[in-house]
Scaffold this active site. Structure first.
Site, PDB file in Angstrom:
ATOM      1  N   LYS A  46       0.849  -1.192   0.000  1.00 48.72           N
ATOM      2  CA  LYS A  46       0.000   0.000   0.000  1.00 48.72           C
ATOM      3  C   LYS A  46       0.883   1.239   0.000  1.00 48.72           C
ATOM      4  CE  LYS A  46      -1.920   2.566   3.098  1.00 48.72           C
ATOM      5  NZ  LYS A  46      -1.681   3.856   2.388  1.00 48.72           N
ATOM      6  N   CYS A 106      13.548  10.476   7.092  1.00 49.85           N
ATOM      7  CA  CYS A 106      13.460   9.850   8.414  1.00 49.85           C
ATOM      8  C   CYS A 106      14.743  10.052   9.218  1.00 49.85           C
ATOM      9  CB  CYS A 106      13.114   8.384   8.282  1.00 49.85           C
ATOM     10  SG  CYS A 106      14.178   7.528   7.136  1.00 49.85           S
ATOM     11  N   GLU A 115       9.528  14.722  15.920  1.00 45.62           N
ATOM     12  CA  GLU A 115       9.918  14.739  14.511  1.00 45.62           C
ATOM     13  C   GLU A 115       9.052  15.756  13.769  1.00 45.62           C
ATOM     14  OE1 GLU A 115       9.062  11.240  11.897  1.00 45.62           O
ATOM     15  OE2 GLU A 115      11.203  11.325  11.518  1.00 45.62           O
ATOM     16  N   GLU A 146      10.063   1.072  10.627  1.00 42.43           N
ATOM     17  CA  GLU A 146      11.054   2.136  10.473  1.00 42.43           C
ATOM     18  C   GLU A 146      10.315   3.436  10.697  1.00 42.43           C
ATOM     19  OE1 GLU A 146      12.564   4.933   9.555  1.00 42.43           O
ATOM     20  OE2 GLU A 146      13.472   4.494   7.611  1.00 42.43           O
TER      21      GLU A 146
HETATM   22  P1  NAI Z   1       1.684   8.023   8.513  1.00 41.87           P
HETATM   23  O1  NAI Z   1       2.514   7.213   9.425  1.00 41.87           O
HETATM   24  O2  NAI Z   1       0.291   8.316   8.903  1.00 41.87           O
HETATM   25  O3  NAI Z   1       1.636   7.331   7.049  1.00 41.87           O
HETATM   26  C1  NAI Z   1       2.576   6.394   6.564  1.00 41.87           C
HETATM   27  C2  NAI Z   1       1.841   5.248   5.900  1.00 41.87           C
HETATM   28  O4  NAI Z   1       1.042   4.573   6.871  1.00 41.87           O
HETATM   29  C3  NAI Z   1       0.873   5.673   4.799  1.00 41.87           C
HETATM   30  O5  NAI Z   1       0.875   4.694   3.780  1.00 41.87           O
HETATM   31  C4  NAI Z   1      -0.458   5.672   5.517  1.00 41.87           C
HETATM   32  O6  NAI Z   1      -1.568   5.495   4.646  1.00 41.87           O
HETATM   33  C5  NAI Z   1      -0.298   4.490   6.444  1.00 41.87           C
HETATM   34  N1  NAI Z   1      -1.166   4.502   7.624  1.00 41.87           N
HETATM   35  C6  NAI Z   1      -1.639   5.578   8.300  1.00 41.87           C
HETATM   36  N2  NAI Z   1      -2.418   5.187   9.330  1.00 41.87           N
HETATM   37  C7  NAI Z   1      -2.442   3.839   9.305  1.00 41.87           C
HETATM   38  C8  NAI Z   1      -3.079   2.839  10.118  1.00 41.87           C
HETATM   39  N3  NAI Z   1      -3.849   3.161  11.155  1.00 41.87           N
HETATM   40  N4  NAI Z   1      -2.874   1.539   9.810  1.00 41.87           N
HETATM   41  C9  NAI Z   1      -2.099   1.191   8.771  1.00 41.87           C
HETATM   42  N5  NAI Z   1      -1.492   2.079   7.974  1.00 41.87           N
HETATM   43  C10 NAI Z   1      -1.649   3.386   8.239  1.00 41.87           C
HETATM   44  O7  NAI Z   1       2.472   9.371   8.229  1.00 41.87           O
HETATM   45  P2  NAI Z   1       1.882  10.793   7.767  1.00 41.87           P
HETATM   46  O8  NAI Z   1       0.584  11.059   8.457  1.00 41.87           O
HETATM   47  O9  NAI Z   1       1.904  10.851   6.314  1.00 41.87           O
HETATM   48  O10 NAI Z   1       2.993  11.740   8.344  1.00 41.87           O
HETATM   49  C11 NAI Z   1       2.999  12.089   9.728  1.00 41.87           C
HETATM   50  C12 NAI Z   1       4.387  12.149  10.282  1.00 41.87           C
HETATM   51  O11 NAI Z   1       4.954  10.857  10.219  1.00 41.87           O
HETATM   52  C13 NAI Z   1       5.374  13.025   9.534  1.00 41.87           C
HETATM   53  O12 NAI Z   1       5.285  14.357   9.909  1.00 41.87           O
HETATM   54  C14 NAI Z   1       6.669  12.393   9.941  1.00 41.87           C
HETATM   55  O13 NAI Z   1       7.055  12.881  11.199  1.00 41.87           O
HETATM   56  C15 NAI Z   1       6.345  10.922  10.078  1.00 41.87           C
HETATM   57  N6  NAI Z   1       6.754  10.161   8.884  1.00 41.87           N
HETATM   58  C16 NAI Z   1       7.897   9.417   8.962  1.00 41.87           C
HETATM   59  C17 NAI Z   1       8.355   8.741   7.855  1.00 41.87           C
HETATM   60  C18 NAI Z   1       9.610   7.951   7.901  1.00 41.87           C
HETATM   61  O14 NAI Z   1      10.260   7.805   6.887  1.00 41.87           O
HETATM   62  N7  NAI Z   1       9.963   7.352   9.000  1.00 41.87           N
HETATM   63  C19 NAI Z   1       7.671   8.829   6.567  1.00 41.87           C
HETATM   64  C20 NAI Z   1       6.431   9.582   6.608  1.00 41.87           C
HETATM   65  C21 NAI Z   1       6.026  10.225   7.741  1.00 41.87           C
END
Ligand code: NAI
Ligand code: MG
Length: 493
Positions: free
Chosen positions: A182, A291, A389, A257
């Site tokens: 996804k 990240c 973050e 991660e």
């Molecule tokens: P997110 O963690 O909500 O989204 C990442 C992925 O998880 C997306 O594919 C999303 O659809 C999915 N997701 C969201 N909620 C879920 C759930 N309950 N169950 C399963 N999958 C789920 O990240 P978002 O909202 O885009 O960004 C928020 C913050 O997260 C950013 O400001 C940043 O701090 C952090 N982040 C960290 C990343 C990294 O590389 N470690 C990448 C993206 C965001």
């Protein structure tokens, strides 16, 4: 772009069981260009029903041995074919990635090279998965064999859309797993383009399924699904914690991660020019949506005032611009939501610390989610901008007294993904390498990442490792096999 020009909105379908499909509900959602805020595509809005369909396809493909039953050589060849397709179409993919994510085109081009390399690396590694003979003290042959974990559910973020897909798919496929991937709802386009080649390169149907949708409606059903054996996730710590809990009921294997608040540590003896450059590169590359961003800049007191001034001066000259412009070093943030999140931290930062440069939207752009490269200084390590973050172009500069002070501040964080140390003293460098609680430590650089080397975090940055041989290991189970070589009865009863 001429005034009044409307981009064509492309309609995509998702790829399940070798077919291109709408969502069962018929719903779609819009995908944006964050530099113009225009809709550029409509994509199926998958829910639990669609996830069921994709998981059933991946399950059936795994169970009938459509993939794990092929040879490792064949799996390797298919991954090489995919890499070749990506190299041949790198310009198209880079442009699409750039338009959809807002990252500078030059960085998107680098990413496409890394994507192809990742498939090549694991294409080669497929034939190097070895078992062991265990030296048991009996007239027996004891072996440990490696087998694919089964159906892998893979949930990825928007900052490196196709590269994160490659980090997940390549090791899983090399191991013999089948996948339901996804992409992030913000950036599903490049993997949907790549999926168009799956049939042609010889990937049997059901082996890779791409389900487009939102986290709660498409991600969560995958995490809870009893037929999924493993979840690989990259994203926020908040969602990572939910995933661990939701995966518990079916005892799924989970790798996470989750990003961090990585310290970039500058000792007074570091090369000054290289240090300033490294501080900027560490935190502003990819607009800070990284990240492992070096978002805490720790600077030794004796060079601190000069350092903050030089860093701010150079930050002011970072070229913000349209992502497709080859001179652009920073594009817009990926989405309105991310832009607003980052702006809320700019407000918090202004209350918690002093502002050296930036601090707001880059107003020279009429549209787009552009944020100025921002540097806060005199930041307390307990401040929110030092602990949380931000995932945008925001640096928190923190002074330190000496080596032990630097390490103490660096390690005082809930996260532990990465760290970097800048010094010309190799004794100091090695002491820091040993003392830092982080999964990746760079010396005199920050951010270089190689498919050959392990990637992953300590503490709340997650668990499990991607890339290298560690990456494929996360998609393998270990089976113990015991072959009795005595032809007599056991003789116990
Ligand atoms: P997110 O963690 O909500 O989204 C990442 C992925 O998880 C997306 O594919 C999303 O659809 C999915 N997701 C969201 N909620 C879920 C759930 N309950 N169950 C399963 N999958 C789920 O990240 P978002 O909202 O885009 O960004 C928020 C913050 O997260 C950013 O400001 C940043 O701090 C952090 N982040 C960290 C990343 C990294 O590389 N470690 C990448 C993206 C965001
Ligand atoms: Mg979220």
């Amino acid at each position: 772009m001429p005034a009044g020009f409307k981009t064509e909105v492309k309609a995509y379908q998702m790829y399940i069981d070798g077919e291109w499909l709408e969502s069962r509900s018929g719903k779609t959602f819009p995908v944006y260009d964050p530099s113009t805020e225009e809709v550029i595509a409509q994509v199926p809005d998958a829910n639990a029903e669609d996830v069921d369909r994709a998981v059933a396809a991946a399950r059936a493909a795994f169970d009938r041995g459509a993939w794990s039953g092929t040879t490792a050589q064949e799996r390797g060849r298919i991954l090489f074919r995919l890499a070749t397709k990506i190299r041949e179409n790198a310009a198209m993919l880079a442009e699409l990635e750039c338009r959809n994510s807002g990252k500078p085109i030059v960085e998107a081009e680098f990413d496409m090279g890394d994507v192809a390399t990742c498939f090549e690396y694991y294409g080669g590694l497929a034939t190097k998965v070895l078992g062991y003979i265990n030296p048991v003290p009996d007239n027996a042959m004891s072996m440990s064999l490696k087998e694919p974990v089964g159906v892998a559910g893979q949930i990825i973020p928007w900052n490196y859309p196709l590269l994160m897909a490659a980090w997940k798919l390549a090791p899983a496929l090399a191991a013999g797993c089948t996948c339901v991937l996804k992409p992030a709802e913000q950036t599903p386009l490049t993997i949907l383009e790549v999926a168009k080649w799956f049939e042609e390169i010889g990937l049997p149907k059901g082996v890779v399924n791409v389900v487009t949708g939102f986290g709660e409606t498409a991600g969560a059903p995958m995490v809870k699904h009893p037929e999924v054996n493993k979840i690989a996730f990259t994203g926020s710590a908040t969602v990572g914690k939910v995933i661990v809990k939701q995966a518990a009921d079916t005892v799924k294997r989970v790798t996470l991660e989750l990003g961090g608040k990585s310290p970039n540590i500058f000792f007074a003896d570091a090369d000054f020019e290289a240090a300033i450059d490294g501080a900027l590169f560490g935190v502003f590359i990819n607009q800070g949506e990284v990240c492992s961003a070096g978002s805490r800049v720790l600077v030794e007191k004796s060079i601190y005032p000069k350092f903050v001034e030089a860093m701010a001066e150079k930050a002011k000259r970072v070229t913000l611009g349209p992502p497709l412009d080859r001179d652009t070093k920073m594009g817009p943030l990926v989405s309105k939501e991310q832009y607003e999140r980052v702006c809320s931290y700019l407000d918090i930062g202004k209350k918690e610390a002093k502002l050296a440069t930036g601090g707001g939207r880059a107003e020279k752009f009429a549209r787009g989610f552009y944020v100025e490269p921002t540097i806060f200084y005199d930041v307390d390590n307990q401040a929110r901008i030092a602990r949380e973050e931000i995932f945008g172009p925001v640096a928190s500069v923190i002074p330190f007294e000496n080596e032990s002070d630097a390490v103490q501040i660096a390690n005082d964080s809930p996260y532990g993904l990465a760290a970097a140390v800048w010094t010309r003293d190799i004794f100091k460098a090695f002491r820091a390498v040993k003392a830092l609680r982080a999964g990746i430590v760079w010396v005199n650089h920050m951010q270089p990442t190689y498919v050959e080397a392990p990637w992953g975090g300590y503490k709340q940055s997650g668990f499990g490792r991607e890339l290298g041989p560690w990456g494929i290991e996360e998609y393998l189970e270990t089976k113990q096999v015991h072959i009795n070589l005595n032809e007599q009865p056991i003789g116990w009863y």
